[in-house]
Scaffold this active site. Structure first.
Site, PDB file in Angstrom:
ATOM      1  N   SER A 144       0.837  -1.200   0.000  1.00  0.00           N
ATOM      2  CA  SER A 144       0.000   0.000   0.000  1.00  0.00           C
ATOM      3  C   SER A 144       0.876   1.255   0.000  1.00  0.00           C
ATOM      4  CB  SER A 144      -0.963  -0.051   1.185  1.00  0.00           C
ATOM      5  OG  SER A 144      -2.020   0.868   1.015  1.00  0.00           O
TER       6      SER A 144
ATOM      7  N   ASP B 260      -9.481  -5.389  -4.921  1.00  0.00           N
ATOM      8  CA  ASP B 260      -8.875  -4.139  -4.465  1.00  0.00           C
ATOM      9  C   ASP B 260      -9.096  -3.053  -5.508  1.00  0.00           C
ATOM     10  OD1 ASP B 260      -7.320  -2.146  -3.370  1.00  0.00           O
ATOM     11  OD2 ASP B 260      -5.418  -3.234  -3.522  1.00  0.00           O
TER      12      ASP B 260
ATOM     13  N   HIS C   3      -7.736  -5.753  -0.549  1.00  0.00           N
ATOM     14  CA  HIS C   3      -6.526  -5.002  -0.216  1.00  0.00           C
ATOM     15  C   HIS C   3      -5.844  -5.585   1.025  1.00  0.00           C
ATOM     16  CE1 HIS C   3      -3.924  -1.546  -0.584  1.00  0.00           C
ATOM     17  NE2 HIS C   3      -4.165  -1.178   0.664  1.00  0.00           N
TER      18      HIS C   3
END
Length: 356
Positions: free
Chosen positions: A181, A297, A330
């Site tokens: 991320s 995601d 995610h």
């Protein structure tokens, strides 16, 4: 140790309005109070019984530290294992070095967070590799570029090999940057940084590769299926004198909040590496790139676009690997490391690091 709530100013009952809502990462109240709803417990370093990996913390500044991880293979070589004939085994070669950057939108998380401590332990054992997990300052207490600066300082510290574990066991010709991320965003930023491109020149040190796991990239114009994940744009109207700086009716993007100096908002090259005018990706300071995306995601289209742009560049990164995990979202591997998709992601990253 990260906390769920941090008070940075006096709290008054009349000022408990939320002025920035970035749930579940961060809530900012008009009073100045900050709340981080997603609590991530802190794990201490030491011996990991499941993997045999040892870890220790090293402070780099009054507000930052790194956590080093050493697999059992390295300690066995140092101790000089004895074979069946009673002779000492020949010491193995040095290990690749993984420098890990945690995610959390630049506003939460730590190298000591339990989910990252477990993942890096597992990754170190799977490779095997020596790892350095980087703790950097968070926004809004420290707005960007603080996290970038801390990460660059940590990478330079790694390449200096001043720590005994790094000097004895680390192969500085095989350094990999890995992050999820916001941490994946940091990996890209460092691989493009001029100080990193020149680091270790002629001394056998440098970046072998980068692994971006569900990297946080974005842009003004939607690509792929992003449109359904975007807020509707407010209708244009006459400007009012009491409008907030970011415009009444327009919710500030988390990136714009953590990086007040961003050029052109989310099209800043640090957030959108494929934006018009962004530096060419063929100048990445590494030999190969791996990008991991997840089917569920909303960032996956940006990750794929990044991989495609690197592959088209025809520059230094001669190889680009893409792993798409199906049916998951995610950073799923942090939430459930026992699921098969998480184990496959770990295997693929370990194979990428081991490959010559």
């Amino acid at each position: 140790m990260p906390a769920a709530t941090v008070v940075v100013a006096g709290t008054n009952g009349d000022n408990e309005e939320v002025v920035h809502d970035f749930s579940p990462l961060l809530l900012v109240y008009r009073s100045g109070r900050l709340e981080r709803p997603l609590i991530m417990p802190f794990d201490s370093p030491g011996h990991d019984a499941a993997t045999g990996v040892e870890s220790k913390d090293v402070p780099l500044s009054p507000s930052t530290f790194v956590r080093l991880y050493l697999p059992p293979e390295a300690r066995a070589s140092s101790d000089g294992d004895v074979d069946d004939d009673g002779d000492k085994k020949k010491a193995g070669g040095k290990l690749p070095v993984v420098v890990y950057f945690h995610g959390g939108g630049f506003v939460m998380g730590s190298a000591g967070s339990c989910v990252y401590h477990r993942f890096v332990n597992d990754l170190v054992a799977a490779c095997p590799a020596l790892a350095v997990s980087v703790d950097y300052r968070l926004a809004p207490e420290h707005m960007l570029p603080a996290a970038y600066e801390d990460s660059l300082a940590a990478l330079k510290w790694v390449l200096s090999a001043t720590d005994t574990w790094l000097a004895t066991h680390g192969d500085l010709g095989r350094v990999f940057l890995v992050g999820d991320s916001a941490g994946g965003n940091i990996c890209h930023h460092l691989a493009m940084h001029p100080d990193v491109k020149g680091a270790g020149a002629g001394a056998g040190a440098g970046l072998k590769g980068i692994v971006l796991i569900h990297p946080w990239f974005w842009g003004k114009e939607p690509i792929g299926g992003e449109q359904e994940h975007r807020r509707p744009r407010p209708r244009p109207r006459a400007k009012r004198a009491d409008d907030a700086e970011e415009g009444r009716g327009r919710k500030k993007h988390l990136w714009e909040f953590v990086c007040p100096g961003a050029v052109d908002g989310v099209d800043d090259p640090r957030m959108n590496p494929t934006a018009p005018g962004a530096p060419a990706l063929e100048s990445l300071a590494c030999e190969k790139v791996m990008v991991c995306v997840a089917e569920g995601d909303h960032l996956r289209w940006r990750g794929k676009a990044y991989a495609d742009a690197v592959a088209r560049g025809g520059g230094q990164p001669a190889a680009v690997d893409v792993l798409e995990s199906e049916g998951v979202g995610h950073v799923f591997f942090l939430l459930d490391p026992e699921m098969e998709e998480a184990k496959e992601l770990l295997r693929r990253i370990a194979a990428f690091v081991r490959a010559k």
